[in-house]
Enzyme design. Structure first.
Site, PDB file in Angstrom:
ATOM      1  N   TYR A 145       5.146   7.449  -1.826  1.00 42.81           N
ATOM      2  CA  TYR A 145       3.816   7.170  -2.356  1.00 42.81           C
ATOM      3  C   TYR A 145       3.938   6.838  -3.846  1.00 42.81           C
ATOM      4  O   TYR A 145       4.856   7.280  -4.531  1.00 42.81           O
ATOM      5  CB  TYR A 145       2.813   8.286  -2.095  1.00 42.81           C
ATOM      6  CG  TYR A 145       3.142   9.692  -2.543  1.00 42.81           C
ATOM      7  CD1 TYR A 145       3.148  10.041  -3.890  1.00 42.81           C
ATOM      8  CD2 TYR A 145       3.404  10.695  -1.608  1.00 42.81           C
ATOM      9  CE1 TYR A 145       3.404  11.345  -4.289  1.00 42.81           C
ATOM     10  CE2 TYR A 145       3.660  11.997  -1.997  1.00 42.81           C
ATOM     11  CZ  TYR A 145       3.657  12.318  -3.345  1.00 42.81           C
ATOM     12  OH  TYR A 145       3.910  13.606  -3.740  1.00 42.81           O
ATOM     13  N   CYS A 146       3.035   5.993  -4.324  1.00 47.22           N
ATOM     14  CA  CYS A 146       3.036   5.482  -5.699  1.00 47.22           C
ATOM     15  C   CYS A 146       4.420   4.965  -6.094  1.00 47.22           C
ATOM     16  O   CYS A 146       5.016   5.426  -7.073  1.00 47.22           O
ATOM     17  CB  CYS A 146       2.571   6.569  -6.676  1.00 47.22           C
ATOM     18  SG  CYS A 146       2.068   5.915  -8.293  1.00 47.22           S
ATOM     19  N   PRO A 147       4.965   4.014  -5.320  1.00 46.06           N
ATOM     20  CA  PRO A 147       6.317   3.521  -5.612  1.00 46.06           C
ATOM     21  C   PRO A 147       6.369   2.734  -6.918  1.00 46.06           C
ATOM     22  O   PRO A 147       5.397   2.077  -7.296  1.00 46.06           O
ATOM     23  CB  PRO A 147       6.625   2.632  -4.412  1.00 46.06           C
ATOM     24  CG  PRO A 147       5.280   2.156  -3.947  1.00 46.06           C
ATOM     25  CD  PRO A 147       4.345   3.296  -4.196  1.00 46.06           C
TER      26      PRO A 147
END
Length: 276
Positions: A145-147
């Protein structure tokens, strides 16, 4: 890199315990306040540590999800409140096992190159856990998540993400460290959030396809039961090595005057979110 960690003095504001008693909204207002203060020379370089109870922090792009209301309802049912921060990035999880560190630095006349800010935080984390002899990489972990290009990982599994906020000649380099608990468990919550908030609807922005197994906590990766306090001590030792004067402080008078205004801005942004 090392130049930014090395400061004439470091003030540390530890809200790792107090943060459990106020909303994460206030934390983003505090970091903006510190940027304005430190950028104008009213305070020295500051490291702020903070922990919040079950909160999903959404990025601005997340507010454009077609079924955002249903997604936020799902998060509430899972015991999470959700807020939107005043900067880029996408959804991340905060809970009692996640330590947030903000390094707030003054920009010199030449300014601080954005990659230099990221590299400084990467180096700090490497130094904090150097005794484990594990290689900490900074590269995008697809499926997390949130790469981003400065995802921090060990053996391909992400445990931290770095962001930056720039305001009034101050730079806040912020990191969330998944210290303990289940990294994949946190990722599963975000995966389900996106499945509900996006469904199969086409969107202009490409949201990540979450693969929970690519995320883990430091305790899992280092096979050691780390605590928030352990990490705080490691942080203090690194800051002590990079200054002649390290002290524990709080917001000064100038910052206390600024805080209500910056807090109100992010509150208003979130009121708009609630109306969507």
């Amino acid at each position: 890199m090392e130049g930014l960690l090395r400061q004439p003095e470091w003030r540390i504001i530890d809200q790792s315990t107090a943060g459990r008693h106020f909303q994460a909204l206030q934390s983003f207002g505090i970091d903006d306040t510190l940027c304005a203060s430190i950028g104008s020379g009213k305070a020295p370089a500051t490291a702020r540590t903070w922990v919040h109870d079950n909160t999903i922090v959404l990025g601005i792009q997340d507010t454009k999800l077609p079924f955002l209301k249903e997604g936020r309802q799902f998060l509430r049912e899972q015991g999470y409140q959700s807020i939107v921060r005043n900067s880029g990035g996408l959804a991340v999880v905060l809970d009692e096992g996640v330590l947030n560190i903000s390094l707030i630095l003054p920009e010199s006349e030449k300014g601080i190159d954005i990659n230099r800010g990221y590299d400084t935080m990467w180096q700090l984390v490497e130094n904090m856990f150097a005794d484990f002899n594990k290689r900490i990489e900074a590269r995008e972990i697809v499926g997390s998540y949130c790469p981003g290009s400065y995802d921090l990982s060990i053996n391909g599994r992400k445990f931290a993400g770095i962001s930056q906020r720039r305001l009034k000649k101050g730079v806040a380099v912020q990191i969330y460290l998944c210290v303990n608990g289940s990294g994949s468990g946190r990722a599963e919550v975000i995966k389900q959030f996106y499945e509900i908030a996006k469904k199969e609807q086409p969107t202009k922005f490409t949201y990540p396809e979450i693969v929970p197994e690519v995320m883990a906590s430091l305790s899992e990766l280092l096979e050691t039961p780390l605590t928030i306090s352990d990490c705080l001590l490691r942080l203090l030792n690194q800051l002590k090595n990079n200054t002649g004067y390290l002290y524990s402080g709080s917001l000064n008078e100038f910052e206390l005057e600024l805080l209500p205004g910056y807090h109100q801005r992010i509150v208003e942004r979130n009121l708009k979110l609630d109306e969507m």
